[in-house]
Design a protein around this motif. Structure first.
Motif, PDB file in Angstrom:
ATOM      1  N   THR A   1      -0.442   2.346   6.201  1.00 31.18           N
ATOM      2  CA  THR A   1      -0.765   2.166   4.781  1.00 31.18           C
ATOM      3  C   THR A   1      -0.190   3.278   3.920  1.00 31.18           C
ATOM      4  OG1 THR A   1      -2.867   3.310   5.139  1.00 31.18           O
ATOM      5  CG2 THR A   1      -2.885   0.902   5.298  1.00 31.18           C
TER       6      THR A   1
ATOM      7  N   SER B   1       0.828  -1.201   0.000  1.00 27.59           N
ATOM      8  CA  SER B   1       0.000   0.000   0.000  1.00 27.59           C
ATOM      9  C   SER B   1       0.865   1.254   0.000  1.00 27.59           C
ATOM     10  CB  SER B   1      -0.927   0.000   1.224  1.00 27.59           C
ATOM     11  OG  SER B   1      -1.717   1.175   1.251  1.00 27.59           O
TER      12      SER B   1
ATOM     13  N   ALA C   1      -6.408   2.299   3.701  1.00 26.00           N
ATOM     14  CA  ALA C   1      -5.439   2.342   2.609  1.00 26.00           C
ATOM     15  C   ALA C   1      -5.896   3.210   1.454  1.00 26.00           C
ATOM     16  CB  ALA C   1      -5.164   0.922   2.103  1.00 26.00           C
TER      17      ALA C   1
END
Length: 291
Positions: free
Chosen positions: A276, A219, A261
């Motif tokens: 993330t 991510s 994310a």
């Protein structure tokens, strides 16, 4: 620390629920009747690993709207809403994707994109973001979100989550079988029982933590690509640099864990390994070095 456990729990909750259901249906007993059949186990693991991820992807737009209280802009009711829709439309055309739905939600500065495909996506911005940034900075943030869609990041992250989930289930069952076999007093007539179920469950949680680290790393990589994508869509990188600098001086609103994310910034206080998003300083430096 509590936010870390919440993120981990979210990533593996669906997988655990599906595991319990199939266990109640007797699938685990079938797998261990005469020792583990690794081919069958791998298929079983893939079904569990990908089912939750794919369902989450297909429901992502409706779940995002519900969890944030976002309101779709079907008919703009102000000049700001009209500008948002027009700007997203222009950026989507430049990126070569279908027009995403556009929404606004009440909250601290943040924005996100989600959806099952490049041509059926959602871009949402918070009222806090609109109130605290210039139009040029908001446009850069919208470019970042459109770049996520154009890059197919939602599908990519779903596939990555599905793969790591598959290996979590696969390895946890093998580890549980080995532990149960080691503790068994009757090795010749051994049939895995409650010990296998408990050990598999524990290992699934432990391996799930490792899986969360892998997904978070991927991510963070895609955030750099989306920042660069925004710079390309706008034709220059300074607006995105300004937007990140502005966001770095604010407190990004924490999105629901299933959307963490997807946001422009990470409003949580997670450890860097579980985050993330990369630090704003790294993202700005990467853009400054972009050629």
């Amino acid at each position: 620390m509590g936010r870390i456990f919440l993120l981990i729990a979210t990533n593996i909750a669906v997988m655990l629920v599906i595991s319990v259901v199939v266990s109640l249906l007797g699938v685990n007993r079938y797998l261990t009747a005469n020792g583990l059949n690794l081919t069958t186990l791998l298929i079983y693991s893939a079904v569990i690993g990908f089912t939750g991820s794919i369902i989450s992807l297909l429901m992502s737009k409706s779940m995002a709207m519900w969890s944030t209280g976002a309101r779709l802009i079907n008919q703009p009711s102000s000049s700001t809403e009209a500008w948002l829709v027009s700007t997203v439309q222009t950026l989507a055309q430049r990126a070569g994707i279908g027009m995403p739905d556009v929404a606004i939600y009440n909250g601290e500065p943040n924005a996100f994109a989600t959806g099952a495909s490049r041509d059926s996506a959602l871009v949402a911005v918070s009222t806090g973001l609109l109130d605290s940034m210039t139009k040029e900075e908001v446009e850069a943030v919208l470019g970042h979100e459109v770049a996520h869609i154009a890059n197919g990041d939602m599908v990519t992250m779903t596939l990555i989550q599905g793969v790591v989930n598959t290996f979590v289930v696969f390895l946890s069952r093998i580890a549980g079988y080995l532990v149960d076999s080691f503790l068994s007093k009757d090795e010749e007539n051994h049939r895995p029982g409650i010990g296998f179920e408990i050990a598999s469950f524990v290992f699934q949680i432990l391996f799930g933590i490792g899986a969360s680290l892998i997904v978070a790393w991927f991510s963070r990589r895609r955030e750099f690509r989306a920042d660069a994508g925004s710079a390309r869509l706008l034709g220059h990188k300074q607006p995105m640099i300004n937007a990140l600098a502005r966001l770095g001086g604010l407190h990004p609103g924490a999105l629901p864990s299933d959307l963490a994310a997807a946001g422009i910034g990470d409003g949580s206080q997670l450890s860097a390994l579980f985050s993330t998003h990369p630090p704003m300083e790294e993202r700005i430096r990467a853009l400054q070095n972009l050629r």
